[in-house]
Scaffold this motif. Structure first.
Motif, mmCIF file in Angstrom:
data_model
loop_
_atom_site.group_PDB
_atom_site.id
_atom_site.type_symbol
_atom_site.label_atom_id
_atom_site.label_comp_id
_atom_site.label_asym_id
_atom_site.label_seq_id
_atom_site.Cartn_x
_atom_site.Cartn_y
_atom_site.Cartn_z
ATOM 1 N N MET A 233 0.504 -1.665 0.281
ATOM 2 C CA MET A 233 0.327 0.176 -0.064
ATOM 3 C C MET A 233 0.818 1.149 -0.336
ATOM 4 N N LEU A 234 2.094 1.215 0.653
ATOM 5 C CA LEU A 234 2.524 2.372 0.708
ATOM 6 C C LEU A 234 4.000 2.386 -0.453
ATOM 7 N N ALA A 235 3.812 1.422 -0.784
ATOM 8 C CA ALA A 235 4.628 1.128 -2.623
ATOM 9 C C ALA A 235 3.511 1.808 -4.112
ATOM 10 N N ASP A 236 2.114 1.437 -3.563
ATOM 11 C CA ASP A 236 1.170 2.199 -4.312
ATOM 12 C C ASP A 236 1.037 3.630 -4.130
ATOM 13 N N GLU A 237 1.160 3.913 -3.210
ATOM 14 C CA GLU A 237 0.854 5.770 -2.708
ATOM 15 C C GLU A 237 2.453 6.102 -3.460
ATOM 16 N N GLY A 238 3.064 5.690 -3.553
ATOM 17 C CA GLY A 238 4.873 6.262 -3.756
ATOM 18 C C GLY A 238 4.518 6.487 -5.368
ATOM 19 N N ALA A 239 4.005 5.240 -6.006
ATOM 20 C CA ALA A 239 3.442 5.435 -7.362
ATOM 21 C C ALA A 239 2.423 7.527 -8.031
ATOM 22 N N LEU A 240 1.526 6.532 -6.950
ATOM 23 C CA LEU A 240 0.605 7.279 -7.011
ATOM 24 C C LEU A 240 0.839 9.388 -7.235
ATOM 25 N N ALA A 241 2.016 9.220 -6.118
ATOM 26 C CA ALA A 241 2.091 10.736 -6.269
ATOM 27 C C ALA A 241 3.020 11.595 -7.617
ATOM 28 N N GLN A 242 3.156 10.670 -8.385
ATOM 29 C CA GLN A 242 3.450 10.410 -9.218
ATOM 30 C C GLN A 242 2.682 10.418 -10.636
ATOM 31 N N HIS A 243 2.216 9.051 -10.860
ATOM 32 C CA HIS A 243 1.274 8.632 -11.352
ATOM 33 C C HIS A 243 -0.080 8.676 -11.022
ATOM 34 N N ALA A 244 -0.868 8.794 -12.841
ATOM 35 C CA ALA A 244 -2.023 8.438 -12.574
ATOM 36 C C ALA A 244 -2.854 7.373 -11.854
ATOM 37 N N PRO A 245 -3.840 6.565 -11.367
ATOM 38 C CA PRO A 245 -4.456 5.582 -10.268
ATOM 39 C C PRO A 245 -4.432 5.010 -11.696
ATOM 40 N N LYS A 246 -5.390 4.961 -13.034
ATOM 41 C CA LYS A 246 -5.483 4.221 -13.960
ATOM 42 C C LYS A 246 -4.430 3.666 -14.665
ATOM 43 N N ASP A 247 -3.398 4.292 -14.530
ATOM 44 C CA ASP A 247 -1.849 3.802 -14.732
ATOM 45 C C ASP A 247 -1.437 1.980 -14.296
ATOM 46 N N LEU A 248 -1.336 3.049 -12.721
ATOM 47 C CA LEU A 248 -1.268 1.943 -12.459
ATOM 48 C C LEU A 248 -2.435 0.438 -11.567
ATOM 49 N N LEU A 249 -3.458 0.990 -12.154
ATOM 50 C CA LEU A 249 -4.460 0.473 -12.169
ATOM 51 C C LEU A 249 -4.141 -1.106 -13.184
ATOM 52 N N ARG A 250 -4.303 -0.372 -14.623
ATOM 53 C CA ARG A 250 -3.801 -1.196 -15.846
ATOM 54 C C ARG A 250 -2.936 -1.784 -15.242
ATOM 55 N N ALA A 251 -1.510 -0.877 -15.237
ATOM 56 C CA ALA A 251 -0.369 -2.149 -14.997
ATOM 57 C C ALA A 251 -0.816 -3.575 -14.398
ATOM 58 N N ILE A 252 -1.503 -3.319 -12.923
ATOM 59 C CA ILE A 252 -1.400 -4.765 -12.446
ATOM 60 C C ILE A 252 -2.346 -5.509 -12.922
ATOM 61 N N ALA A 253 -3.550 -4.954 -13.631
ATOM 62 C CA ALA A 253 -4.545 -5.492 -14.671
ATOM 63 C C ALA A 253 -3.857 -6.591 -15.788
ATOM 64 N N LEU A 254 -3.502 -5.781 -16.460
ATOM 65 C CA LEU A 254 -2.218 -6.422 -17.511
ATOM 66 C C LEU A 254 -1.059 -7.209 -17.128
ATOM 67 N N SER A 255 -0.327 -6.983 -15.893
ATOM 68 C CA SER A 255 0.465 -8.592 -15.506
ATOM 69 C C SER A 255 -0.305 -9.603 -15.205
ATOM 70 N N GLY A 256 -1.211 -9.187 -15.135
ATOM 71 C CA GLY A 256 -1.667 -10.489 -14.657
ATOM 72 C C GLY A 256 -2.063 -10.616 -13.012
#
Length: 326
Positions: A233-256
């Motif tokens: 969760m903390l790493a997600d927050e670090g990513a979301l501070a710089q990038h859009a939530p949809k990019d992180l979510l799509r990365a998770i979904a497309l990675s499997g």
């Protein structure tokens, strides 16, 4: 001293069973993961002090009214071999048994931590050698990000910490590069870089050692699982501070999702906790609380609630420390 030992034992039981069960599913952890992490660390330290301190205090109870005085008296009489004084103190076999139990338990915890640390360093060193041999640096124009690419078709992303952030590395697979867009890939790298910057591997290693030392305790199992979830969760927050939530979510979904967060899979066969990296998390960490907070962002805890968690954490540490030193 006997009453003190009973108080420490009661605190140890409280922090070993009911408290971890309540905290494990506490809703506030998704709103302020760092506050929940602070509380888990306090529970681990306070529980360990209470568990080790209770039998030691009971064992030394004939020697004084508080632990420092009792330790001083016990050492002095032992070194002087004053067996007459020892007999007058009415030291019974159960005192010796309790003292030995506490010392053995404390030694077991410290040795397990040291053993885990050595094994992690060894595994990390071997893993880094493999990465250097089998990967190529990613040319991304960012000198602050040491990222390597391995030629593997499966989507894969994980971080390999070094002694300093400068010597750490993020590893991506060719399959991940071909699957994600540039924005999604940047979110993945930011996620892994947050693990490295916040030194999450030290937390996971400490709780892994705690679990290995006492795997039968609910608090070690719940604590280990909670720390893995909270660091994600903390790493997600670090990513979301710089990038859009949809990019992180799509990365998770497309990675499997079945392969762990951000498609992370084990590139080598290692027992859990011996990676020397932030370990690829279990599939369950992608579902439930972590995934829900990504889909529906939640309001962080208010200042008063955060202050309450901090005060509670400090209090948990202060109680066994005060009882042992008071």
């Amino acid at each position: 001293m006997t009453v003190l030992a009973l108080l420490l034992a009661a605190l140890a039981v409280l922090l070993a069973v009911p408290v971890p069960k309540l905290l494990h599913n506490a809703h506030f952890r998704t709103r302020s993961p760092w506050a929940a992490m602070l509380l888990w660390q306090a529970i681990a330290l306070a529980g360990g002090l209470s568990m080790v301190g209770a039998p030691i205090v009971l064992g030394l109870s004939p020697f004084g009214d508080n632990l420092p005085a009792a330790v001083s008296t016990a050492i002095r009489l032992t070194l002087q071999e004053d067996y007459v004084a020892l007999a007058e103190l009415e030291v019974h076999p159960w005192h010796i048994f309790a003292l030995c139990l506490g010392l053995l338990l404390g030694g077991h915890l410290l040795l397990t931590l040291a053993r885990t640390y050595v094994r992690v360093l060894s595994a990390r060193r071997r893993h880094r050698q493999l990465v250097d041999l089998l990967s190529t640096p990613l040319q991304n124009g960012n000198e602050d990000t040491d990222t390597h690419v391995i030629e593997h078709d499966a989507p894969l992303a994980y971080c390999l910490p070094g002694r300093t952030n400068a010597s750490s590395v993020t590893v991506l697979s060719r399959g991940l590069l071909e699957t994600l867009s540039e924005a999604e890939l940047a979110a993945v790298v930011a996620h892994e870089q947050t693990h490295l910057k916040q030194r999450h591997h030290l937390l996971t290693m400490a709780f892994e050692a705690w679990y290995r030392a006492l795997p039968w305790l609910p608090t070690t199992r719940y604590g280990r699982e909670a720390v893995l979830e909270l660091t994600e969760m903390l790493a997600d927050e670090g990513a979301l501070a710089q990038h859009a939530p949809k990019d992180l979510l799509r990365a998770i979904a497309l990675s499997g999702e079945s392969s762990g967060p951000l498609g992370a899979k084990a590139a080598v066969t290692q027992p859990r906790g011996e990676w020397g990296v932030h370990p690829p998390a279990e599939p369950t960490l992608l579902s439930g609380a972590r995934l829900r907070r990504l889909l529906v962002p939640q309001q962080p805890l208010g200042r008063s609630a955060v202050a309450g968690v901090v005060v509670l954490s400090v209090g948990l540490l202060a109680v066994p420390t005060g009882l042992l030193l008071g």
